[in-house]
Each structure stands twice: as C-alpha cells, then as structure tokens.
Design a protein around this motif. Sequence first.
Motif, PDB file in Angstrom:
ATOM      1  N   ASN A 121      39.011  36.081  20.979  1.00  0.00           N
ATOM      2  CA  ASN A 121      37.963  35.853  21.979  1.00  0.00           C
ATOM      3  C   ASN A 121      38.190  36.635  23.269  1.00  0.00           C
ATOM      4  O   ASN A 121      37.293  36.754  24.087  1.00  0.00           O
ATOM      5  CB  ASN A 121      37.791  34.359  22.272  1.00  0.00           C
ATOM      6  N   TRP A 122      39.403  37.205  23.447  1.00  0.00           N
ATOM      7  CA  TRP A 122      39.658  38.015  24.639  1.00  0.00           C
ATOM      8  C   TRP A 122      39.407  39.495  24.405  1.00  0.00           C
ATOM      9  O   TRP A 122      39.545  40.302  25.327  1.00  0.00           O
ATOM     10  CB  TRP A 122      41.081  37.805  25.150  1.00  0.00           C
ATOM     11  N   HIS A 123      39.018  39.875  23.230  1.00  0.00           N
ATOM     12  CA  HIS A 123      38.718  41.275  22.955  1.00  0.00           C
ATOM     13  C   HIS A 123      37.406  41.677  23.627  1.00  0.00           C
ATOM     14  O   HIS A 123      36.424  40.942  23.585  1.00  0.00           O
ATOM     15  CB  HIS A 123      38.624  41.530  21.455  1.00  0.00           C
ATOM     16  N   GLY A 124      37.389  42.828  24.265  1.00  0.00           N
ATOM     17  CA  GLY A 124      36.176  43.306  24.923  1.00  0.00           C
ATOM     18  C   GLY A 124      36.510  44.167  26.122  1.00  0.00           C
ATOM     19  O   GLY A 124      37.630  44.615  26.302  1.00  0.00           O
ATOM     20  N   GLY A 125      35.507  44.355  26.974  1.00  0.00           N
ATOM     21  CA  GLY A 125      35.682  45.213  28.151  1.00  0.00           C
ATOM     22  C   GLY A 125      35.821  46.660  27.749  1.00  0.00           C
ATOM     23  O   GLY A 125      36.930  47.208  27.748  1.00  0.00           O
ATOM     24  N   GLY A 126      34.716  47.296  27.385  1.00  0.00           N
ATOM     25  CA  GLY A 126      34.794  48.681  26.939  1.00  0.00           C
ATOM     26  C   GLY A 126      35.477  49.588  27.951  1.00  0.00           C
ATOM     27  O   GLY A 126      36.325  50.394  27.605  1.00  0.00           O
ATOM     28  N   ALA A 127      35.094  49.435  29.229  1.00  0.00           N
ATOM     29  CA  ALA A 127      35.684  50.264  30.279  1.00  0.00           C
ATOM     30  C   ALA A 127      36.890  49.598  30.914  1.00  0.00           C
ATOM     31  O   ALA A 127      37.954  50.200  31.032  1.00  0.00           O
ATOM     32  CB  ALA A 127      34.640  50.584  31.345  1.00  0.00           C
ATOM     33  N   ILE A 128      36.739  48.324  31.348  1.00  0.00           N
ATOM     34  CA  ILE A 128      37.779  47.631  32.112  1.00  0.00           C
ATOM     35  C   ILE A 128      37.963  46.217  31.582  1.00  0.00           C
ATOM     36  O   ILE A 128      36.984  45.493  31.354  1.00  0.00           O
ATOM     37  CB  ILE A 128      37.410  47.560  33.605  1.00  0.00           C
ATOM     38  N   TYR A 129      39.211  45.824  31.420  1.00  0.00           N
ATOM     39  CA  TYR A 129      39.550  44.449  31.063  1.00  0.00           C
ATOM     40  C   TYR A 129      40.604  43.922  32.026  1.00  0.00           C
ATOM     41  O   TYR A 129      41.603  44.598  32.307  1.00  0.00           O
ATOM     42  CB  TYR A 129      40.091  44.384  29.637  1.00  0.00           C
ATOM     43  N   ILE A 130      40.382  42.717  32.561  1.00  0.00           N
ATOM     44  CA  ILE A 130      41.365  42.046  33.403  1.00  0.00           C
ATOM     45  C   ILE A 130      41.876  40.841  32.630  1.00  0.00           C
ATOM     46  O   ILE A 130      41.107  39.946  32.275  1.00  0.00           O
ATOM     47  CB  ILE A 130      40.759  41.609  34.746  1.00  0.00           C
ATOM     48  N   ALA A 131      43.154  40.818  32.353  1.00  0.00           N
ATOM     49  CA  ALA A 131      43.741  39.873  31.414  1.00  0.00           C
ATOM     50  C   ALA A 131      43.876  38.468  31.985  1.00  0.00           C
ATOM     51  O   ALA A 131      43.701  38.231  33.190  1.00  0.00           O
ATOM     52  CB  ALA A 131      45.106  40.384  30.963  1.00  0.00           C
ATOM     53  N   SER A 132      44.251  37.545  31.117  1.00  0.00           N
ATOM     54  CA  SER A 132      44.443  36.146  31.519  1.00  0.00           C
ATOM     55  C   SER A 132      45.602  35.998  32.484  1.00  0.00           C
ATOM     56  O   SER A 132      45.689  34.998  33.202  1.00  0.00           O
ATOM     57  CB  SER A 132      44.663  35.275  30.280  1.00  0.00           C
ATOM     58  N   SER A 133      46.517  36.987  32.508  1.00  0.00           N
ATOM     59  CA  SER A 133      47.620  36.948  33.476  1.00  0.00           C
ATOM     60  C   SER A 133      47.165  37.380  34.866  1.00  0.00           C
ATOM     61  O   SER A 133      47.946  37.352  35.811  1.00  0.00           O
ATOM     62  CB  SER A 133      48.773  37.844  33.005  1.00  0.00           C
ATOM     63  N   GLY A 134      45.918  37.768  34.989  1.00  0.00           N
ATOM     64  CA  GLY A 134      45.305  37.966  36.293  1.00  0.00           C
ATOM     65  C   GLY A 134      45.450  39.342  36.884  1.00  0.00           C
ATOM     66  O   GLY A 134      46.182  40.200  36.403  1.00  0.00           O
ATOM     67  N   GLY A 135      44.697  39.528  37.956  1.00  0.00           N
ATOM     68  CA  GLY A 135      44.695  40.776  38.690  1.00  0.00           C
ATOM     69  C   GLY A 135      43.617  40.711  39.747  1.00  0.00           C
ATOM     70  O   GLY A 135      42.728  39.844  39.706  1.00  0.00           O
ATOM     71  N   THR A 136      43.689  41.604  40.711  1.00  0.00           N
ATOM     72  CA  THR A 136      42.688  41.688  41.768  1.00  0.00           C
ATOM     73  C   THR A 136      42.197  43.123  41.824  1.00  0.00           C
ATOM     74  O   THR A 136      42.988  44.046  42.027  1.00  0.00           O
ATOM     75  CB  THR A 136      43.276  41.276  43.129  1.00  0.00           C
ATOM     76  N   VAL A 137      40.901  43.293  41.650  1.00  0.00           N
ATOM     77  CA  VAL A 137      40.326  44.632  41.561  1.00  0.00           C
ATOM     78  C   VAL A 137      39.188  44.758  42.561  1.00  0.00           C
ATOM     79  O   VAL A 137      38.304  43.896  42.629  1.00  0.00           O
ATOM     80  CB  VAL A 137      39.806  44.923  40.139  1.00  0.00           C
ATOM     81  N   ASN A 138      39.199  45.830  43.338  1.00  0.00           N
ATOM     82  CA  ASN A 138      38.096  46.171  44.230  1.00  0.00           C
ATOM     83  C   ASN A 138      37.555  47.535  43.833  1.00  0.00           C
ATOM     84  O   ASN A 138      38.321  48.482  43.641  1.00  0.00           O
ATOM     85  CB  ASN A 138      38.560  46.179  45.685  1.00  0.00           C
ATOM     86  N   VAL A 139      36.219  47.603  43.724  1.00  0.00           N
ATOM     87  CA  VAL A 139      35.568  48.797  43.188  1.00  0.00           C
ATOM     88  C   VAL A 139      34.555  49.321  44.201  1.00  0.00           C
ATOM     89  O   VAL A 139      33.702  48.577  44.684  1.00  0.00           O
ATOM     90  CB  VAL A 139      34.854  48.478  41.858  1.00  0.00           C
TER      91      VAL A 139
END
Length: 270
Positions: A189-207
């Motif tokens: 169920n976590w498969h996806g994000g063709g361009a970008i994936y942010i995992a369950s272990s987290g992250g902070t992304v600004n675009v």
Amino acid sequence: DPCQATSNSTDHGPDGNYYCINEGDVGGTTSFCTCTCPTGFFGQNCQNAEHQVDGMTELFNKVSNRECSSCTTGNSIIANGDIVVMDVGEFTSSGEICASSSNMLLPEELYGSIKCLDDKGSCVVDGENTKRIILVRGTGGRELTFRAIAFKNGKTTSAGGGLYIRSGAIVDLLLCTFSNCRASGTTENWHGGGAIYIASSGGTVNVFGTSYTGNTAESGNGNDIYNNAGTITIHNTCPSPYSIIVPSEGSALDTYGTIAGSAFSYSECH
C-alpha cells in the motif's frame, strides 16, 4: 586591536584570536573578527567548499556516501554544508558508477546543496528507465537543496521513481523538473509516487518553481507525489533571487496523502 589568526578551531574572536582555514585571511578587530575566503570556499571560517562536477561518476563520488552490503560508496564525499555545482549536460548511468543496481545516488545524513551551473534546469539526471534517481536517507537535521536539476526517466519497482525521501530528511526543491519518472510497484500500500515519495519514516520538503510532466505510479497512489507520513509544501512563489517574479501555474498535480500549499506545477521563475 586587530584580530590574529590561530590554528585553534575553538577560537571565535572574543579575545581577538580567530580561526580561518583553507587559506582564509583573518580581518576585523577583537570581538568582530572575520575570514575573507579565497575563491571556491565560504562559511564563517572558510570551512566549506564549492565542487564542480561534469559527469555522473564525479557526481556520485561527491554525494553518494551510503555504506551497505549492496552499495557502492563515493570516494571523495563533500563535507556537510558544501555546494556541488553540476556542469550543464546529461548525467546518465550508462558506463558510469552509480550507488546500486536500483539507485543512481544514495546520500545519507548529508546536507548542503546540489545545483546546476545555471538556473534553467539544463542539468539532466537521467535514470534511463532502469534506476531511481536519488534516495535521500536523512540530512543530519539540516537542509539538502536540489536546485535547477531535471529528474528524468527515473524508475523503481517500489516508490519514488525520481526522488525517495526518508529518515527525517529535510529537502528543498528549487527550480527543478520531474519528467517521465515511474513507480511500478503495486504489491504494497506504500508503493507509488512516480516522481516523489516521502516515506513513513518522515521528511520535510519545500518546493518552489518546480514542474511535473508524464510521471506515473502504477499503484494509483500519486503519479507525481505520494506523501506517506512527512510534510511537503508546494509554494506558489519563486525562490531567491527571483522572489518578485510570479511563477506560471501549470497543471494540477496527481498526489496521494497530505500536500500543503498549492498542488500545481510551477515554472518561469526567471
């Protein structure tokens, strides 16, 4: 009194003694000491460097520091806070060294900046439909910035064909493009994000000023972006030094999970 150069890295100037490295020149007066850095160095003590790279193997050697049984590790990794400047051109895996059979680059707990020589997105990192482009495993609590890089033809059998972000990484994406990146995984169920994936272990992304075209996730979980458990904000403004420019809004993004800001492609910041 004029500041004096010392070889003690704990000397920060309150007594007039100041530490500069990489042939930086000490200046100023007691309590107001400075370092004037030579070309190619920067930072309070001239401790950081700018590195020019002109091919995939050289880029790999500078930033791919992950060590594991199935990984190849770069041999001249930058110091945290350094800047890598990519020459304009194509960076491909064919005939070059990459981090693993499934990833072109694997930076771990590394921060600083990886940017193109110009801001036109003319530095193309091409996965050639065989490899994910970058997997970021943490950034040491500081920002790792990607600027004006074209992520193209990244492919993975799981998630994040262009960029996979995990382990609390803090990532800024400025003036980038993601095109024809693919996540072909469908079994979890976590498969996806063709361009970008942010995992369950987290992250902070600004675009900022970043566009997306032709990306696919065969699971249906976000052709462009899948945010599993991190924070991602898509800003409808341009980054410095183009802050006064209003970017051109493109098509709505195909996303999965919580996306803050304005989920559209943005371009024409300069």
